[in-house]
Design a protein around this motif. Structure first.
Motif, mmCIF file in Angstrom:
data_model
loop_
_atom_site.group_PDB
_atom_site.id
_atom_site.type_symbol
_atom_site.label_atom_id
_atom_site.label_comp_id
_atom_site.label_asym_id
_atom_site.label_seq_id
_atom_site.Cartn_x
_atom_site.Cartn_y
_atom_site.Cartn_z
ATOM 1 N N VAL A 107 52.678 18.934 -22.826
ATOM 2 C CA VAL A 107 52.064 18.065 -23.564
ATOM 3 C C VAL A 107 52.628 16.768 -22.614
ATOM 4 N N ALA A 108 51.785 15.755 -22.223
ATOM 5 C CA ALA A 108 52.086 14.470 -21.820
ATOM 6 C C ALA A 108 51.418 13.470 -22.707
ATOM 7 N N LEU A 109 52.200 12.471 -22.859
ATOM 8 C CA LEU A 109 51.796 11.296 -23.503
ATOM 9 C C LEU A 109 51.724 10.035 -22.546
ATOM 10 N N ASP A 110 50.462 9.535 -22.263
ATOM 11 C CA ASP A 110 50.422 8.166 -21.440
ATOM 12 C C ASP A 110 51.118 8.708 -20.081
ATOM 13 N N ASP A 111 50.602 9.892 -19.629
ATOM 14 C CA ASP A 111 51.369 10.593 -18.387
ATOM 15 C C ASP A 111 52.679 10.760 -18.152
ATOM 16 N N THR A 119 42.574 24.445 -35.494
ATOM 17 C CA THR A 119 43.984 23.845 -35.770
ATOM 18 C C THR A 119 43.743 22.598 -34.714
ATOM 19 N N PHE A 120 44.825 21.595 -34.685
ATOM 20 C CA PHE A 120 44.878 20.424 -33.698
ATOM 21 C C PHE A 120 46.164 20.397 -33.539
ATOM 22 N N LEU A 121 46.272 19.628 -32.479
ATOM 23 C CA LEU A 121 47.481 19.033 -31.629
ATOM 24 C C LEU A 121 47.342 17.476 -31.378
ATOM 25 N N THR A 122 48.320 16.913 -31.722
ATOM 26 C CA THR A 122 48.316 15.372 -31.667
ATOM 27 C C THR A 122 49.299 14.796 -31.004
ATOM 28 N N ALA A 123 49.405 13.963 -29.842
ATOM 29 C CA ALA A 123 50.408 13.131 -29.282
ATOM 30 C C ALA A 123 50.271 11.682 -29.732
ATOM 31 N N HIS A 124 51.443 11.305 -30.064
ATOM 32 C CA HIS A 124 51.339 9.745 -30.297
ATOM 33 C C HIS A 124 52.685 9.174 -30.089
ATOM 34 N N PRO A 125 52.634 7.757 -30.031
ATOM 35 C CA PRO A 125 53.876 7.099 -29.773
ATOM 36 C C PRO A 125 54.770 6.686 -31.060
ATOM 37 N N ARG A 152 48.283 -1.783 -42.086
ATOM 38 C CA ARG A 152 48.372 -1.828 -40.852
ATOM 39 C C ARG A 152 49.755 -0.840 -40.367
ATOM 40 N N GLY A 153 49.484 0.464 -40.940
ATOM 41 C CA GLY A 153 50.732 1.394 -40.696
ATOM 42 C C GLY A 153 51.092 1.642 -39.109
ATOM 43 N N GLU A 154 50.350 1.366 -38.219
ATOM 44 C CA GLU A 154 50.595 1.422 -36.931
ATOM 45 C C GLU A 154 51.584 0.482 -36.228
ATOM 46 N N LEU A 155 51.818 -0.546 -36.983
ATOM 47 C CA LEU A 155 52.578 -1.581 -36.413
ATOM 48 C C LEU A 155 54.009 -1.293 -36.349
ATOM 49 N N TYR A 156 54.282 -0.710 -37.305
ATOM 50 C CA TYR A 156 55.926 -0.259 -37.475
ATOM 51 C C TYR A 156 56.280 1.309 -37.724
ATOM 52 N N ASP A 157 57.096 1.652 -37.298
ATOM 53 C CA ASP A 157 57.722 3.125 -37.166
ATOM 54 C C ASP A 157 58.580 3.122 -38.339
ATOM 55 N N GLN A 170 61.839 8.164 -30.668
ATOM 56 C CA GLN A 170 61.380 6.736 -30.391
ATOM 57 C C GLN A 170 60.347 6.832 -29.173
ATOM 58 N N GLY A 171 59.074 6.457 -29.391
ATOM 59 C CA GLY A 171 58.113 6.383 -28.337
ATOM 60 C C GLY A 171 57.165 7.660 -28.128
ATOM 61 N N ALA A 172 57.616 8.746 -28.812
ATOM 62 C CA ALA A 172 56.630 9.846 -28.616
ATOM 63 C C ALA A 172 56.996 10.967 -29.735
ATOM 64 N N GLY A 173 55.609 11.494 -30.088
ATOM 65 C CA GLY A 173 55.830 12.461 -31.212
ATOM 66 C C GLY A 173 54.700 13.486 -31.157
ATOM 67 N N LEU A 174 54.714 14.510 -31.821
ATOM 68 C CA LEU A 174 53.734 15.468 -31.809
ATOM 69 C C LEU A 174 53.425 15.843 -33.161
ATOM 70 N N SER A 175 52.219 16.141 -33.579
ATOM 71 C CA SER A 175 51.772 16.540 -34.835
ATOM 72 C C SER A 175 50.844 17.675 -34.690
ATOM 73 N N VAL A 176 50.865 18.699 -35.599
ATOM 74 C CA VAL A 176 49.810 19.808 -35.676
ATOM 75 C C VAL A 176 49.365 19.977 -37.129
#
Length: 692
Positions: A64-68, A267-273, A610-615, A217-223
């Motif tokens: 898996v790559a996130l933003d290359d 199923t699904f796989l998601t990569a996220h920052p 706006r839950g995407e603004l803070y971790d 920090q900066g990268a995560g995976l969800s299934v």
């Protein structure tokens, strides 16, 4: 294997360059973002979008790559399980790529890969990436027995990856249920291992939202899975030597004869920052496409709540009625009658010691609530029958039985679970809901109980289930029937579902108007459950912070307010006893009124969270934002804080900052100069209003 020997990478672009699949040969110059050149490594084939890329090598292992940027190594992402044996190595045999236009999800790209194992199993992996579901790859895997011998299959595994270690550690989110009511969001410390089963953690704790996340920090995976009904799967997360692992697993005990196939759930796989908020939104978007979405929320579901549970089961009608004027003075608008009005769970007959004339007194009671300027709400715990109830004695056919014929205990009330997929059960409780609303005059239901989230497969022969799992899948349809009955009696009724400390089963939620913090054990639970439910249900939904008396110190309205939750309290007045912890003292009344006034002034639940603004794991202090028009409402939380915070999400122009709780001015900022120095204990609220 010609393509693989030429070291090609198939890049699927869903960004500004348009929707297309481009094979790119190593060494080709001038590759664009849509035709990105392959990176060094094994022979590869990949699928993804502008944020996530999933690449497969010639053994059908995936990376898996996130933003290359690679966030995993090549892992055996999909496997067939045969007891103690795992078949996870497959020699690549080819792939096909096609653009697709799904009637619900829209434009996408689908890649189908094939590979064979030395054991005589052919794996076919179907991967789809949709343009509007950024960062999400949907997967279905089929295993075909091409050998001459039967295979005793025990299960399968998808999306198995190890997120590589970086300084700072990991956090994880689990949408599954745990009997100990642990936090949904936790740090992943040394030795951490959590199975995250969507089955029953005990006789009455189970089900959940079918997604798990792990992130640094900066990268995560969800299934997770995107089946239209509940499935009994696992989403294990554990700390490893090189990082943290995640997967989704299903038990499928069957013999696969030569030529037969087994196909996994979708199923699904998601990569996220960031944290779990983004992938939960993607999951919600996908499920909304197939009709699993929040209902339109009644306006009254945003009104602040008083509940009589402060008096507990031993309440008297005189106590409740005597408190109503103070409830109205504080500014609350719902008055809920809680546990103790009934003779038992099951029959739901009125307790004549409290309401001597039965239904006549109950109707008079709801009128008194309305006469006080409040809306009446009734507590209820359906789908259970006490051993002493007439329902248990007369209708044993309604019971949910396991494969050994055992009943399933509801621990809190010492009752037995009934089958939600048995029509007589459904009809019985739908009639009750209609009676409470139409005949007794209640305008809302507070439906309560950990057993209401999920159930075991049912083997009661009286039900004639085609499959035992029909009971598990039928919980959502049970709620649909109750929801429709309540709204048929009063189209503006509010149906609240509180699964007692458990993570909400997503498939039930389209039939619920309000989602409380479900017996939170801390203010942190109020906040991270709020972030979770805002992601799952979207703008305009009603999340309630549950009784403020359950928060830290018993008075932390700030944690509900800051995440855009409906305020709720169970105060008593006057004190029920000298040591009554719930009594509304004069000092508390001043504070309660202040928070309710502030809540009504700004009505943050009607804004966009706006839950995407803070971790929620890594950003310190913990931060939450609700946007209403051109105004942003920030809430920061820490035991103590003295330092600078960043106000993210600001648009053009300058913003004037104020503390809405104290009225103090905090200066001005803009998007380029968006930091402010703060010193606070517990919480700090900031309103940022655009000035031009």
């Amino acid at each position: 294997m010609t393509d693989m020997k030429r070291r090609t990478v198939l890049k699927v672009a869903l960004g500004g360059a348009g929707l297309a699949a481009f094979p790119a040969v190593a060494g080709v110059a001038g590759a664009t973002s849509a035709t990105a050149a392959p990176r060094r490594g094994p022979h590869l084939v990949g699928v993804g979008d502008t944020s996530i890329t999933l690449e497969f090598d010639d053994k059908l292992r995936s990376r898996v790559a996130l933003d290359d940027v690679d966030v995993t190594r090549f892992d055996a992402g999909e496997a067939l399980l045969l007891g103690d044996t795992t078949i996870d190595a497959f020699t690549y045999r080819g792939h096909q790529t096609r653009n697709t236009l799904h009637p619900r999800h829209g434009a996408g790209v689908q890649v189908t890969l094939h590979g064979d194992s030395k054991d005589g199993v052919r794996k076919t992996v179907e991967l789809t990436s949709f343009q509007r579901l950024t960062g999400m790859i949907v997967m279905k895997v089929t295993y075909t027995n091409i050998s001459r011998a039967a295979l005793k299959v025990t299960g399968w595994r998808n999306g198995a990856h190890e997120l590589l270690e970086k300084p700072g550690g990991f956090y994880t989110f689990s949408g599954t249920t745990h009997e100990d009511r642990r936090d949904w969001v936790q740090p992943v410390t040394a030795g951490f291992a959590q199975q995250n089963s969507l089955g029953m953690d005990s006789s009455d704790y189970g089900g959940g939202t079918p997604m798990a996340s792990v992130w640094r920090q900066g990268a995560g995976l969800s299934v997770g899975h995107v089946e239209p009904v509940a499935r009994i799967l696992r989403l294990p997360v554990r700390k490893t030597g090189n990082g943290a692992s995640i997967a989704i697993e299903g038990d499928t005990a069957r013999t696969l004869k030569p030529g037969q196939r087994l196909t996994t759930d979708t199923t699904f796989l998601t990569a996220h920052p960031g944290d779990h908020f983004g992938p939960l939104q993607r999951y919600r978007d996908y499920m909304g496409d197939i009709g699993q979405r929040a209902p339109k929320t009644p306006k009254s579901a945003f009104d602040p709540i008083w509940c009589a549970w402060g008096y507990e089961r031993g309440f008297t009608v005189e106590q409740v009625v005597g408190t109503l004027p103070k409830v109205r003075e504080v500014g609350l608008e719902w008055a809920g009658l809680d546990d103790g009005w009934q003779t038992n769970e099951g029959d739901w007959d009125i307790n004549l010691q409290k309401f001597p004339r039965g239904e006549a007194d109950m109707r008079a009671f709801t009128k008194q609530i309305r006469d006080a300027g409040l809306r009446p709400r009734l507590w209820w715990a359906p789908l259970a029958a006490d051993p002493e109830s007439n329902l248990f004695a007369e209708r044993p056919d309604m019971l949910l039985l396991d494969r050994d014929g055992n009943k399933q205990r509801v621990t809190w009330w010492n009752a037995w679970t009934l089958c939600p997929a048995y029509k007589p059960t459904v009809d019985y409780f739908a009639r009750q809901a209609k009676k409470f609303i139409r005949d007794w005059g209640y305008e809302g239901l507070k439906i309560d109980g950990q057993h209401l989230n999920g159930v075991t497969p049912c083997y009661n022969p009286a039900h004639r289930h085609a499959r035992p799992e029909e009971s598990t899948e039928g919980v959502a349809q049970f709620w649909k029937a109750v929801y429709e009955a309540a709204h048929e009696a009063n189209r503006d009724a509010v149906v609240e579902l509180c699964p007692c400390g458990t993570a909400f089963a997503f498939h039930n939620l389209p039939y619920v108007d309000q989602y409380p913090a479900s017996d939170p054990e801390s203010s942190y639970q109020v906040r991270h459950k709020g972030k979770t439910m805002k992601a799952l249900m979207g703008p305009g939904s009603s999340y309630a912070g549950d009784h403020v008396e359950l928060s830290d110190g018993g008075d932390d309205f700030a944690s509900s307010y800051g995440v855009g939750a409906v305020l709720s309290t169970k105060f008593t007045y006057p004190a029920a006893s000298p040591d009554d912890e719930n009594a509304l003292t004069p000092e508390r009344e001043v504070l309660w009124r202040k928070w309710v006034d502030l809540y009504k002034e700004n009505m943050l639940p009607t804004g966009e969270y706006r839950g995407e603004l803070y971790d929620i794991g890594f950003d310190k202090p913990e931060a939450h934002v609700v946007e209403k028009g051109a105004t942003l409402h920030y809430a920061f939380y820490a035991d103590q804080w003295n330092g600078t915070v960043e106000l993210r999400g600001l648009g053009r122009g300058r913003y004037r900052l104020t503390d809405p709780f104290t009225g103090a001015s905090l200066g001005t900022v803009d998007a380029r100069h968006n930091t402010v120095k703060l010193a606070f204990e517990k919480f700090q609220l900031i309103v940022a209003r655009r000035t031009g």
